[in-house]
Design a protein around this motif. Structure first.
Motif, short mmCIF file in Angstrom:
data_model
loop_
_atom_site.label_atom_id
_atom_site.label_comp_id
_atom_site.label_asym_id
_atom_site.label_seq_id
_atom_site.Cartn_x
_atom_site.Cartn_y
_atom_site.Cartn_z
N ARG A 221 0.84 -1.20 0.00
CA ARG A 221 0.00 0.00 0.00
C ARG A 221 0.88 1.25 0.00
O ARG A 221 0.64 2.20 -0.75
N LYS A 222 1.90 1.26 0.82
CA LYS A 222 2.78 2.42 0.93
C LYS A 222 3.47 2.72 -0.40
O LYS A 222 3.53 3.87 -0.83
N THR A 223 3.96 1.68 -1.08
CA THR A 223 4.60 1.87 -2.38
C THR A 223 3.61 2.42 -3.40
O THR A 223 3.93 3.32 -4.18
N SER B 43 1.22 9.39 -5.58
CA SER B 43 1.54 10.77 -5.20
C SER B 43 2.50 11.37 -6.22
O SER B 43 2.35 12.53 -6.63
N ILE C 226 1.21 12.17 0.09
CA ILE C 226 2.44 12.23 0.89
C ILE C 226 2.11 12.06 2.37
O ILE C 226 2.80 11.33 3.10
N VAL D 113 1.35 8.47 3.08
CA VAL D 113 2.58 7.68 3.19
C VAL D 113 3.22 7.89 4.56
O VAL D 113 3.63 6.95 5.23
N PHE E 211 0.98 4.22 -2.75
CA PHE E 211 0.73 5.62 -2.39
C PHE E 211 1.86 6.53 -2.87
O PHE E 211 1.61 7.64 -3.34
N VAL E 212 3.09 6.07 -2.75
CA VAL E 212 4.23 6.86 -3.22
C VAL E 212 4.14 7.06 -4.73
O VAL E 212 4.31 8.18 -5.24
#
Length: 155
Positions: free
Chosen positions: A5-7, A13, A53, A56, A9-10
């Motif tokens: 999920r974090k990747t 963004s 951002i 994240v 989102f990056v």
């Protein structure tokens, strides 16, 4: 390989940041000043990039939905702008030309002098028959869907 999920989102963004940078590239390097509707397509990408951002940094999934909303709004404005460019419907009177046959010379002169330099109903650049507004609509609505998928399905 599944993205986290974090990747996601990056990446999403960065998409909005690159959309803004691309618009600036056309404006400042390509010497294509934006019209009023072009600016309206940029603002939601700021919201999306900022929310992304923060998502994240904090891990708050609700911020991803705000980012999805930002990219969706940009895409919808892009759809509207696409219709204005193709003359499917009229755009705002402040950035398109209207019928001048019933105007006297003084009113016509005043309209010309108060008109913006860049019109929303002209296509300054296209590739494969699609304008910048068309591409923004396609990419931004796609990104909005990916934000939602990332927020719901990825862990």
């Amino acid at each position: 390989m599944m993205l986290s999920r974090k990747t996601a989102f990056v990446i999403l963004s960065a998409f909005s940041a690159f959309m803004i940078l691309g618009a600036w590239g056309f404006e400042f390097i390509g010497a294509m000043p934006p019209c009023k509707l072009c600016y309206y397509q940029r603002y939601p990408h700021w919201l999306a990039a900022g929310s992304g951002i923060l998502a994240v940094a904090t891990g708050t999934v609700a911020l991803a939905y705000i980012a999805a909303l930002g990219t969706a709004i940009s895409g919808l404005v892009g759809l509207y702008h696409s219709g204005v460019e193709r003359r499917w419907w009229e755009g705002p009177t402040t950035c398109t030309s209207g019928d001048v046959t019933s105007m006297n010379a003084e009113d016509l002169f005043n309209q010309i002098m108060s008109a913006p330099m860049v019109r929303c109903d002209e296509i300054p650049w296209d590739m494969f028959g699609l304008s910048m507004a068309n591409y923004n609509a396609l990419f931004s609505l796609g990104a909005a869907a990916l934000w939602i998928v990332a927020a719901r399905k990825l862990s």
